[in-house]
Design an enzyme around this catalytic site. Structure first.
Site, short mmCIF file in Angstrom:
data_model
loop_
_atom_site.label_atom_id
_atom_site.label_comp_id
_atom_site.label_asym_id
_atom_site.label_seq_id
_atom_site.Cartn_x
_atom_site.Cartn_y
_atom_site.Cartn_z
N GLN A 282 63.72 64.76 37.02
CA GLN A 282 63.75 66.17 36.68
C GLN A 282 65.19 66.70 36.64
OE1 GLN A 282 61.75 68.53 35.68
NE2 GLN A 282 63.17 70.25 35.96
N GLU A 283 66.00 66.25 37.58
CA GLU A 283 67.37 66.77 37.68
C GLU A 283 68.29 66.25 36.57
OE1 GLU A 283 68.60 69.01 39.49
OE2 GLU A 283 67.33 69.25 41.25
#
Length: 419
Positions: A282-283
């Site tokens: 996600q990051e």
């Protein structure tokens, strides 16, 4: 309040349960579950009705309670009547004094509305059922069945109080209550890739619980909550080809490079390594060179302050980034240790995204307004309600929902490969 005719029918069905609507100005008044052998064996309880009149008057309720006079003419088995309790507690919403203070919910192994893997147990349907159990003031126990036949048998024999996700029910002995009670809610579920026809199923003999659950599910407040929970459990993220292919490519080509580091960090700091991996995707999409306009960088996108606090000297070093993130996640987990284990991960992820103090301020605001600040549904509802005023709330909602999606996909893929 149930009318006399309905109560008499319940007596004839050997399951009498008098309940005042907990949504009314009167408190919920729940008598015990009783088995009436015959109406001639019952006694008239004028004294009971009069006692309730005095208690309600003392508490200064404004609604006329003359209807209680009708109760004094109703018959109850004297030996079966339990001690009375007048309270606004959620336990008074219990329609039938469920044994062992728990409700047993049956589901099928592959029910998509329940995600059960290792210590993880959540899902759209599961959360709705959990809210109903909380409303009743009882614990919920989930029982998983391999096939529909054994599940329906459990309902009919009383081994389970209700079922979740039972499909194609054509059986006079079973009754269903839809979770989406209106077109707007049904459309919202479909919008988020969820089954708009999902329902609770009961034995048709359990009319009290059928009526009670329908009242709960179809209340205006719960329909709003159902739509909010549907938003959190959105299943559309990986439905488009681009997103799904990009995710699968990262799992195949990038994750193996860092899997050992994720597992080492998780083991050292008490985590599920796939939670760390899902955060990493996600990051940065598992890119150790990633940099954001706000200055966070690295595979786990740590801020400079967090990196220094966690002992990370080079944020672009994937191993340091993962170890620092694992340590930080453990710190956040400790800060939210008072949250129930089944919901704590969502709080930790929200805190990872916008800082623990921001989450705690939301919790305090909810508590100050009589809400449960330790409920993720309440926190998520607050984020959604105030999203237009704070873009960070929108980002946080997407952040936690996305990581939940990636985590479930990773675990499902692992199970498929292991089979």
């Amino acid at each position: 309040m149930q009318n006399i005719r309905t109560i008499q029918q319940n007596i004839q069905q050997n399951l009498t349960n008098l309940t005042f609507n907990p949504q009314s100005v009167n408190p919920s008044i729940v008598f015990c579950r009783v088995k009436a052998q015959a109406q001639k064996d019952c006694v008239i309880n004028v004294q009971i009705a009069e006692e309730y009149k005095r208690k309600l008057k003392k508490q200064k309720f404004t609604k006329n309670i003359l209807q209680l006079g009708a109760l004094s003419l109703l018959a109850f088995p004297a030996k079966a009547l339990l001690a009375m309790n007048v309270s606004n507690s959620s336990t008074n919403n219990n329609p039938s004094s469920i044994s062992s203070k728990e409700i047993v919910v049956a589901t099928l192994k592959d029910n998509p509305s329940v995600f059960q893997e290792g210590d993880m147990l959540h899902g759209f349907g599961y959360d709705i059922a959990k809210r109903y159990a909380n409303y009743l003031g009882v614990n919920m126990r989930l029982e998983t069945y391999q096939d529909q036949q054994s599940l329906t048998q459990a309902l009919k024999t009383g081994q389970a109080d209700m079922a979740l996700g039972l499909e194609h029910v054509v059986d006079d002995e079973l009754t269903t209550n839809a979770i989406a009670c209106n077109p707007a809610t049904k459309n919202k579920l479909a919008e988020h890739g969820l089954d708009g026809n999902l329902h609770f199923t009961f034995s048709s003999t359990n009319q009290t619980m059928i009526d009670h659950s329908a009242s709960f599910l179809c209340s205006q407040e719960q329909q709003k909550q159902t739509q909010t929970i549907a938003s959190f459990y959105d299943r559309t993220l990986l439905q488009n080809d681009y997103s799904r292919n990009h995710f699968n490519k990262a799992l195949d080509q990038k994750l193996p490079k860092y899997e050992s580091a994720f597992k080492t960090g998780a083991q050292k700091h008490n985590h599920d390594w796939q939670v760390l991996a899902a955060i990493g995707y996600q990051e940065s999409h598992l890119n150790p060179e990633a940099v954001s306009p706000t200055g966070v960088q690295g595979l786990m996108m740590l801020t400079q302050d967090t990196a220094e606090e966690m002992g990370v000297k080079d944020r672009t070093d994937a191993l340091q980034s993962i170890q620092g993130s694992a340590k930080y996640l453990e710190n956040l987990d400790e800060q939210f240790a008072n949250i129930a284990e089944g919901e704590r991960l969502w709080f930790v992820l929200a805190a990872y995204n916008m800082g623990p103090n921001a989450v705690k301020r939301i919790q305090k605001t909810l508590n100050d307004h009589g809400k449960d600040g330790n409920s993720w549904t309440e926190v998520y509802t607050y984020l959604a309600a105030n999203a237009e005023q704070n873009s960070r709330f929108v980002q946080c909602m997407h952040y936690v929902t996305n990581i939940r999606t990636y985590l479930e996909a990773m675990k499902t893929t692992q199970d498929t490969q292991s089979a």
